[in-house]
Structures are given as C-alpha cells and as structure tokens.
Design a protein around this motif. Structure first.
Motif, mmCIF file in Angstrom:
data_model
loop_
_atom_site.group_PDB
_atom_site.id
_atom_site.type_symbol
_atom_site.label_atom_id
_atom_site.label_comp_id
_atom_site.label_asym_id
_atom_site.label_seq_id
_atom_site.Cartn_x
_atom_site.Cartn_y
_atom_site.Cartn_z
ATOM 1 N N VAL A 170 0.861 -1.185 0.040
ATOM 2 C CA VAL A 170 0.058 -0.050 -0.039
ATOM 3 C C VAL A 170 0.745 1.304 0.066
ATOM 4 O O VAL A 170 0.556 2.216 -0.576
ATOM 5 N N ASN A 171 1.953 1.365 0.707
ATOM 6 C CA ASN A 171 2.670 2.384 1.006
ATOM 7 C C ASN A 171 4.149 2.361 0.255
ATOM 8 O O ASN A 171 4.874 3.216 0.680
ATOM 9 N N SER A 172 4.202 1.615 -0.528
ATOM 10 C CA SER A 172 5.666 1.068 -1.035
ATOM 11 C C SER A 172 5.981 2.133 -2.327
ATOM 12 O O SER A 172 5.030 2.427 -3.134
ATOM 13 N N ALA A 173 7.295 2.761 -2.140
ATOM 14 C CA ALA A 173 7.596 3.934 -3.055
ATOM 15 C C ALA A 173 8.009 3.195 -4.522
ATOM 16 O O ALA A 173 7.814 3.960 -5.379
ATOM 17 N N SER A 174 8.400 1.926 -4.489
ATOM 18 C CA SER A 174 8.607 1.516 -5.778
ATOM 19 C C SER A 174 8.458 -0.273 -5.802
ATOM 20 O O SER A 174 8.389 -0.810 -4.640
ATOM 21 N N ARG A 175 8.694 -0.724 -6.979
ATOM 22 C CA ARG A 175 8.459 -2.036 -7.078
ATOM 23 C C ARG A 175 9.792 -2.898 -6.220
ATOM 24 O O ARG A 175 9.302 -3.816 -5.641
ATOM 25 N N THR A 176 10.694 -2.238 -6.167
ATOM 26 C CA THR A 176 12.150 -2.791 -5.829
ATOM 27 C C THR A 176 11.841 -2.869 -4.131
ATOM 28 O O THR A 176 12.189 -3.895 -3.637
ATOM 29 N N VAL A 177 11.172 -1.662 -3.470
ATOM 30 C CA VAL A 177 10.942 -1.651 -2.269
ATOM 31 C C VAL A 177 10.075 -2.684 -1.954
ATOM 32 O O VAL A 177 10.080 -3.336 -0.842
ATOM 33 N N LEU A 178 8.977 -2.870 -2.591
ATOM 34 C CA LEU A 178 7.966 -3.796 -2.303
ATOM 35 C C LEU A 178 8.326 -5.112 -2.299
ATOM 36 O O LEU A 178 8.180 -5.834 -1.321
ATOM 37 N N GLU A 179 9.098 -5.392 -3.302
ATOM 38 C CA GLU A 179 9.828 -6.648 -3.327
ATOM 39 C C GLU A 179 10.722 -7.359 -2.143
ATOM 40 O O GLU A 179 10.609 -8.288 -1.460
ATOM 41 N N ALA A 180 11.475 -6.251 -2.057
ATOM 42 C CA ALA A 180 12.300 -6.632 -0.722
ATOM 43 C C ALA A 180 11.603 -6.546 0.693
ATOM 44 O O ALA A 180 11.515 -7.580 1.508
ATOM 45 N N ASP A 181 10.455 -5.784 0.918
ATOM 46 C CA ASP A 181 9.649 -5.882 2.047
ATOM 47 C C ASP A 181 8.853 -7.282 1.968
ATOM 48 O O ASP A 181 8.702 -7.860 3.132
ATOM 49 N N LEU A 182 8.165 -7.691 0.911
ATOM 50 C CA LEU A 182 7.497 -8.878 0.859
ATOM 51 C C LEU A 182 8.509 -10.014 0.993
ATOM 52 O O LEU A 182 8.153 -10.898 1.952
ATOM 53 N N GLU A 183 9.636 -10.036 0.275
ATOM 54 C CA GLU A 183 10.587 -11.136 0.946
ATOM 55 C C GLU A 183 10.897 -11.333 2.338
ATOM 56 O O GLU A 183 10.993 -12.330 2.828
#
Length: 200
Positions: A170-183
């Motif tokens: 929801v608050n991820s600034a980029s796909r890269t950040v999202l992927e790292a957070d999800l992992e």
C-alpha cells in the motif's frame, strides 16, 4: 458467474486473444466507462459483428479480460512454487508471494484508472478472483506441507502469508522496495513458524 469459454480453433483463438489484449489496453488507457465495444473492435481490428459474436456486451468482455488476468496470476504463482533448480522451499514461497503482490503493484502503476477498474472487477468478476485466490492458497498450503516442521500449521501459515502480504504494498514507493519488504515478510514468518514449532 461462469468464465466464458474461449474459441478452440487456432485462428479463432488468436483473434480472441487479440480482442482480449486490445480490450485490456483500452480499459487501462481510458477506464471502464470510457471503453465502448466499437472502440475495442477498432483497436483489435475486427468487425463489430465478430466482437459481438464473442461477447454480448462490455460487461462480458471485461469479465473475460479479468479471467485472463486471474489465469496469469495462477500461472505465475504455480511456476514460482514449482520445485525449480536449487531453490529452497522458503525461496520458492517468497517468489510466489512477491510475484502475486508485485503484479498488483505494477497494475496499479500502469493505469490512472486502476482503482476504478479494480472496483469494477470486484463487482463484475469478483468470483473469478476469489476462486483464483483459493487455488493459490491451496497450492501454497500444499507446498508448506513439504516441510515436516511446518506441516502441522501449513494451512494457517499459508493464510497468514497470502492474506497478510496483501497490505504490504500500500505504501511502497517502488516495486524494488515492495519486493524487498515482501521477501523479508515471508522469510521472517517462515523462520518464526519454525522457531515456534521447535519450542513446542
């Protein structure tokens, strides 16, 4: 509501897919309300009569587009969970969750009308996505049961990973950040589940 059956013949199937791709692109470009059957026929370079032979109206067309998107989600999730060369169970689970959630992030970024389209998907094609999510959840549960330590809590852990990961982007600034957070989310949950299992 049932998914509409695709034509079986090769040429017809190719034409059908072109219509779906064209409709998907138009929905993203101008939103649900901005799309007309005539515009889809023009974009797909097909006669209106051909388009109407596949779909009675825009709602049916939108449902077919949604079904293809859900099919893509299932295929990607299945491939990520497959016992691929050298990947651990944790890596496969993380890849599946990342792929599933990152695809929504990409979809939201691909269209200024994404929120409106998602609203229409819930109204017109919600059951398609519910069935798709249920399929992926069963697949994830089955994969987690491969680990003897996680097996007793596999169903509960699968639900936590699958549904808990939904809010991370929801608050991820980029796909890269999202992927790292999800992992990190997946790896932390799996490690925590094993640590709890060892203590009991």
């Amino acid at each position: 509501m049932q998914d509409r059956q695709e034509p079986a013949e090769t040429e017809e199937r190719a034409l059908y897919k072109r219509v779906i791709r064209s409709a998907d692109a138009l929905f993203k470009k101008v939103g649900f309300r901005g799309v007309t059957m005539e515009a889809v026929a023009r974009e797909a370079v097909v006669a209106k009569a051909t388009l109407y032979s596949y779909f009675r109206n825009k709602d049916e067309l939108f449902i077919a587009v949604s079904a293809r998107i859900a099919e893509g989600h299932r295929a990607g999730f299945t491939a990520a969970l497959a016992n691929a060369a050298g990947k651990t169970l944790d890596e496969r689970v993380a890849a599946a969750i990342v792929g599933r959630r990152a695809s929504l992030f990409t979809y939201m970024a691909s269209s200024p009308h994404a929120e409106d389209l998602i609203s229409h998907k819930h109204q017109l094609a919600g059951d398609i996505f519910v069935r798709s999510d249920e399929f992926m959840l069963r697949l994830l549960t089955s994969a987690l049961r491969e680990d003897s330590v996680l097996k007793p809590s596999a169903a509960r852990l699968a639900r936590a990973l699958f549904y808990g990961s939904a809010q991370i982007g929801v608050n991820s600034a980029s796909r890269t950040v999202l992927e790292a957070d999800l992992e990190a989310f997946v790896m932390t949950h799996l490690a925590g589940a094993r640590a709890l299992a060892d203590r009991t």
